[in-house]
Write a protein that holds these residues in place. Structure first.
Motif, PDB file in Angstrom:
ATOM      1  N   HIS A  27      69.179 -14.837   2.978  1.00 10.80           N
ATOM      2  CA  HIS A  27      69.092 -16.271   3.255  1.00 10.80           C
ATOM      3  C   HIS A  27      69.914 -16.674   4.461  1.00 10.80           C
ATOM      4  O   HIS A  27      70.109 -17.836   4.749  1.00 10.80           O
ATOM      5  CB  HIS A  27      69.537 -17.064   2.028  1.00 10.80           C
ATOM      6  N   VAL A  28      70.423 -15.685   5.143  1.00 11.97           N
ATOM      7  CA  VAL A  28      71.334 -15.956   6.242  1.00 11.97           C
ATOM      8  C   VAL A  28      70.649 -15.719   7.589  1.00 11.97           C
ATOM      9  O   VAL A  28      70.851 -16.451   8.541  1.00 11.97           O
ATOM     10  CB  VAL A  28      72.580 -15.049   6.096  1.00 11.97           C
ATOM     11  N   LEU A  29      69.815 -14.690   7.633  1.00  8.64           N
ATOM     12  CA  LEU A  29      69.139 -14.354   8.887  1.00  8.64           C
ATOM     13  C   LEU A  29      67.650 -14.649   8.764  1.00  8.64           C
ATOM     14  O   LEU A  29      67.080 -14.487   7.685  1.00  8.64           O
ATOM     15  CB  LEU A  29      69.320 -12.869   9.207  1.00  8.64           C
ATOM     16  N   PRO A  30      67.021 -15.058   9.865  1.00 12.55           N
ATOM     17  CA  PRO A  30      65.568 -15.257   9.810  1.00 12.55           C
ATOM     18  C   PRO A  30      64.861 -13.921   9.573  1.00 12.55           C
ATOM     19  O   PRO A  30      65.433 -12.865   9.848  1.00 12.55           O
ATOM     20  CB  PRO A  30      65.231 -15.809  11.197  1.00 12.55           C
ATOM     21  N   GLY A  31      63.653 -13.976   9.053  1.00 14.56           N
ATOM     22  CA  GLY A  31      62.889 -12.759   8.767  1.00 14.56           C
ATOM     23  C   GLY A  31      62.781 -11.883  10.000  1.00 14.56           C
ATOM     24  O   GLY A  31      62.694 -12.369  11.113  1.00 14.56           O
ATOM     25  N   GLY A  32      62.827 -10.580   9.785  1.00 14.58           N
ATOM     26  CA  GLY A  32      62.656  -9.655  10.907  1.00 14.58           C
ATOM     27  C   GLY A  32      63.921  -9.449  11.723  1.00 14.58           C
ATOM     28  O   GLY A  32      63.918  -8.717  12.697  1.00 14.58           O
ATOM     29  N   ARG A  33      65.017 -10.108  11.372  1.00 14.50           N
ATOM     30  CA  ARG A  33      66.284  -9.892  12.075  1.00 14.50           C
ATOM     31  C   ARG A  33      67.225  -9.099  11.173  1.00 14.50           C
ATOM     32  O   ARG A  33      67.164  -9.209   9.948  1.00 14.50           O
ATOM     33  CB  ARG A  33      66.946 -11.228  12.451  1.00 14.50           C
ATOM     34  N   PHE A  34      68.078  -8.280  11.778  1.00 11.31           N
ATOM     35  CA  PHE A  34      68.966  -7.409  11.012  1.00 11.31           C
ATOM     36  C   PHE A  34      70.416  -7.596  11.453  1.00 11.31           C
ATOM     37  O   PHE A  34      70.671  -7.863  12.619  1.00 11.31           O
ATOM     38  CB  PHE A  34      68.575  -5.948  11.217  1.00 11.31           C
ATOM     39  N   PRO A  35      71.339  -7.410  10.529  1.00 10.75           N
ATOM     40  CA  PRO A  35      72.745  -7.557  10.902  1.00 10.75           C
ATOM     41  C   PRO A  35      73.302  -6.266  11.496  1.00 10.75           C
ATOM     42  O   PRO A  35      72.635  -5.231  11.499  1.00 10.75           O
ATOM     43  CB  PRO A  35      73.414  -7.810   9.554  1.00 10.75           C
ATOM     44  N   VAL A  36      74.525  -6.340  11.994  1.00  9.34           N
ATOM     45  CA  VAL A  36      75.285  -5.134  12.322  1.00  9.34           C
ATOM     46  C   VAL A  36      76.287  -4.973  11.185  1.00  9.34           C
ATOM     47  O   VAL A  36      77.010  -5.914  10.865  1.00  9.34           O
ATOM     48  CB  VAL A  36      76.037  -5.287  13.654  1.00  9.34           C
ATOM     49  N   VAL A  37      76.273  -3.830  10.551  1.00  4.31           N
ATOM     50  CA  VAL A  37      77.178  -3.602   9.423  1.00  4.31           C
ATOM     51  C   VAL A  37      77.747  -2.195   9.536  1.00  4.31           C
ATOM     52  O   VAL A  37      77.002  -1.236   9.734  1.00  4.31           O
ATOM     53  CB  VAL A  37      76.424  -3.738   8.070  1.00  4.31           C
ATOM     54  N   ILE A  38      79.052  -2.105   9.461  1.00  2.00           N
ATOM     55  CA  ILE A  38      79.678  -0.786   9.420  1.00  2.00           C
ATOM     56  C   ILE A  38      80.436  -0.763   8.108  1.00  2.00           C
ATOM     57  O   ILE A  38      81.361  -1.541   7.912  1.00  2.00           O
ATOM     58  CB  ILE A  38      80.653  -0.601  10.591  1.00  2.00           C
ATOM     59  N   LEU A  39      79.977   0.088   7.213  1.00  2.00           N
ATOM     60  CA  LEU A  39      80.520   0.033   5.862  1.00  2.00           C
ATOM     61  C   LEU A  39      81.051   1.395   5.435  1.00  2.00           C
ATOM     62  O   LEU A  39      80.318   2.382   5.433  1.00  2.00           O
ATOM     63  CB  LEU A  39      79.388  -0.397   4.919  1.00  2.00           C
ATOM     64  N   PHE A  40      82.343   1.420   5.123  1.00  2.00           N
ATOM     65  CA  PHE A  40      82.939   2.653   4.614  1.00  2.00           C
ATOM     66  C   PHE A  40      83.167   2.477   3.129  1.00  2.00           C
ATOM     67  O   PHE A  40      83.888   1.576   2.707  1.00  2.00           O
ATOM     68  CB  PHE A  40      84.288   2.919   5.292  1.00  2.00           C
ATOM     69  N   MET A  41      82.553   3.347   2.325  1.00  2.00           N
ATOM     70  CA  MET A  41      82.761   3.251   0.882  1.00  2.00           C
ATOM     71  C   MET A  41      83.573   4.450   0.476  1.00  2.00           C
ATOM     72  O   MET A  41      83.291   5.561   0.917  1.00  2.00           O
ATOM     73  CB  MET A  41      81.430   3.362   0.135  1.00  2.00           C
ATOM     74  N   SER A  42      84.564   4.209  -0.369  1.00  2.00           N
ATOM     75  CA  SER A  42      85.139   5.408  -0.952  1.00  2.00           C
ATOM     76  C   SER A  42      84.997   5.364  -2.452  1.00  2.00           C
ATOM     77  O   SER A  42      85.169   4.326  -3.093  1.00  2.00           O
ATOM     78  CB  SER A  42      86.562   5.663  -0.483  1.00  2.00           C
ATOM     79  N   LEU A  43      84.610   6.504  -2.969  1.00  2.00           N
ATOM     80  CA  LEU A  43      84.300   6.659  -4.391  1.00  2.00           C
ATOM     81  C   LEU A  43      84.942   7.960  -4.842  1.00  2.00           C
ATOM     82  O   LEU A  43      85.115   8.856  -4.027  1.00  2.00           O
ATOM     83  CB  LEU A  43      82.786   6.856  -4.566  1.00  2.00           C
TER      84      LEU A  43
END
Ligand code: ADP
Ligand code: MG
Length: 583
Positions: A275-291
């Motif tokens: 609900h934040v970006l218009p359709g067809g647009r993508f964010p930049v996300v750098i995600l480090f998960m540790s498990l």
């Protein structure tokens, strides 16, 4: 009768197994860099020749390999990283399968030079097609240097599958960048054909590395995320709604520092932005998960590009929740702080143009349609003899053949060529932006390498500044090799290499030493042409209103930058004549 089932000879078996790990030069770059990181290196340097086909050299200052272990490292399933089956569920290193070195050695000419810090001398091993040719004591710096020459020299079939040098280089750069992003405390360097393309000094702040890699422009739109849920720990950077991209290329996922592709996490991210970006647009996300290593299986893919989560539903909820709260948190900096975000453009457009719909138009562009100042600048330039001010609006009757807009005005019936019209408006806008040095530019996450013809290369060398002023910052990275670092930011997706080629072709027609306007004009024309709405493109009512509204002040003799007419006017007199009415 001969037996039909036979155990394959060792070289064939080796080549088959190698194929799983070593698909292309980039696989070698990845495996060697991972080994260097596993060895605790602080500095890693990667050097390539001919996109890695001729040479890949990775040098580290890590723990080195003991002399007696050097030949062992080349055996299949020889690893120092695990010992027991249960260790497979507690993996902390990037490697563990003991397959990389033997696989690479089987399909190349490989040299390892290594010395354990503190020991007096090191070891050199030379290997060809998996066969050890020489193993000697050698003087060398502490750490390990692995040199891989002539990859696939002994498997011609495999070489055929390898793509062009720029493509292969791009794959290697991808791996280099992903690993550099996740290890800010290590300094990295990448060179191609003797030219350093990247150098990232070590840093304690992950943000500094992210900024160095993605560039200031993108980094400005990122905010850090940090989230903990029991033993799941998330940290990283997510883009604010003020920034988006046309593809998911800017999404980097890591699990326990390992870069992975994962549909579940990917979906969770997109859900958070739905609900934040218009359709067809993508964010930049750098995600480090540790498990905890025991909650994932990393041994599900030969190159370890995928992992299996024990509880993927929980992962989904955690990621989506963490991102959603990061995006809605009250201290999110104002999206309108700089007025440069894409949504801001759309918003300002809407403010000044009451006819515009609330959604950004596919062709909307700052200033076109809404920016009165531009309109007047353009008007000055192209209206001669147009006295009425402001002219009454056209009444739009509809779109014809998905190509022309049919209107009625005081002049009579008016047909507007939608492409020519939009192209004209964009041309004027880009020209003005170019003059003021404010053409919008987008930095690329990964530069696009491309090979040029000798002619194109020469043209580029003479017009590098002009090309840069159009948004294409291009580095020379080898003989006839260039890397595109920034692109003009257009509203429509376009093929960057195709457009740069077109620029260079146009420039090759410019009279020698013809700089300035002569060189700029053809590039502005092709920029406008690429971003203008096409013919055979159905427009919504609001879009037609927008375009026609922006055109209204212009004289009917307006042409597109190529010289084709924008308007076709059928006057009331002409209509009356056609219908044999008395005037
Ligand atoms: P894996 O990384 O899965 O253990 P590899 O075939 O990549 O298998 O490497 C085999 C072994 O060689 C490693 O386990 C490690 O002990 C040693 N090794 C490889 N590269 C390096 C390096 N750059 N520095 C120190 N040791 C290395
Ligand atoms: Mg390894």
């Amino acid at each position: 009768m001969s037996r039909r089932i036979q155990i394959l000879p060792e070289p064939v078996a080796q080549a088959i197994a190698a194929g799983e790990v070593v698909e292309r030069p980039a696989s070698v770059v990845k495996e060697l860099m991972e080994n260097a990181l596993d060895a605790g290196a602080c500095r890693i340097s990667v050097e390539l020749k001919a996109g890695g086909l001729q040479l890949i050299r990775v040098i580290d200052d890590g723990e080195g390999i003991d002399p007696e272990d050097v030949p062992v490292a080349l055996h299949r399933y020889a690893t120092s990283k695990i010992q027991n089956p249960e260790d497979l569920f507690a993996i902390q290193t990037l490697g563990f399968r003991g397959e990389a070195l033997p696989s690479i050695a089987a399909v190349s000419q490989l040299t390892i030079k290594t010395r354990v810090p503190g020991s007096v001398s090191g070891t050199q091993l030379i290997c060809e097609g998996g066969e050890v040719k020489r193993l000697t004591e050698a003087g060398c710096p502490a750490g390990t240097e692995v040199e891989v020459k002539n990859l696939f020299y002994n498997i011609p079939v495999k070489r055929k599958f390898v793509k062009s040098i720029p493509t292969e280089l791009r794959h290697s750069l991808n791996h280099f960048l992903r690993l550099s992003l996740a290890h800010p405390s290590v300094s990295f360097q990448f060179a191609h054909e003797g030219r350093t393309l990247y150098a990232y000094p070590r840093t304690d702040a992950p943000g500094v590395r992210v900024e160095a890699i993605l560039g200031k422009e993108i980094y400005r739109h990122l905010r850090p995320v940090e989230f903990e849920d029991g033993e799941i720990h998330l940290r990283g950077f997510v883009s604010l709604p003020s920034f988006s991209r046309g593809s998911g290329d800017g999404i980097y996922l890591y699990v326990n520092r390992r870069f992975i592709k994962d549909r579940v996490i990917y979906k969770a991210i997109l859900e958070a932005y739905r609900h934040v970006l218009p359709g067809g647009r993508f964010p930049v996300v750098i995600l480090f998960m540790s498990l905890p290593p025991s909650s994932i299986d990393v041994n599900v893919h030969p190159t370890k590009a995928e992992v299996k989560f024990k509880d993927s539903e929980r992962i989904f909820r955690t990621v989506q929740g963490a991102l959603t709260s990061a995006l809605v948190s009250p201290d999110a900096p104002g999206e309108r702080d700089d007025g440069l975000g894409e949504r801001d453009h759309a918003a300002s457009l809407n403010e000044v143009s009451p006819l515009a719909s609330t959604e950004p138009f596919p062709f909307s562009f700052p200033g076109v349609g809404g920016d009165r100042e531009t309109a007047s600048v353009v008007r000055e330039a192209v209206t001669t003899g147009w006295e009425r001010e402001p002219p009454p609006p056209f009444r739009i009757l509809g779109q014809v053949q998905a190509t022309y807009i049919l209107c009625e005005g005081a002049e009579g019936l008016i047909l507007i060529d939608q492409h020519a019209a939009h192209e004209r408006l964009l041309y004027e806008r880009y020209k003005k932006d170019h003059e003021t040095g404010s053409l919008p530019v987008e930095s690329l996450l990964i530069p696009i390498p491309m090979e040029l013809s000798a002619e194109e290369f020469l043209v580029l060398m003479s017009y590098r500044e002009e090309v840069k002023s159009m948004g294409f910052e291009v580095d020379v990275i080898g003989e006839r090799m260039a890397a595109i670092r920034t692109l003009p930011k257009l509203t429509e997706p376009f093929d960057p290499k195709g457009m740069l080629r077109e620029f260079l072709e146009e420039l090759s027609f410019v009279k020698r030493e013809g700089k300035g306007r002569e060189a700029i004009h053809p590039m502005l024309v092709s920029l406008a042409c690429h971003s203008a709405i096409r013919a055979n493109f159905v427009l919504r009512r609001e879009e037609m209103e927008e375009l026609v509204g922006a055109l209204r002040p212009f004289h009917p003799s307006l042409t597109c930058p190529h010289g084709r007419p924008v308007f076709f006017v059928l006057s009331p007199e002409e209509l009356a004549r056609q219908f044999k009415r008395k005037g």
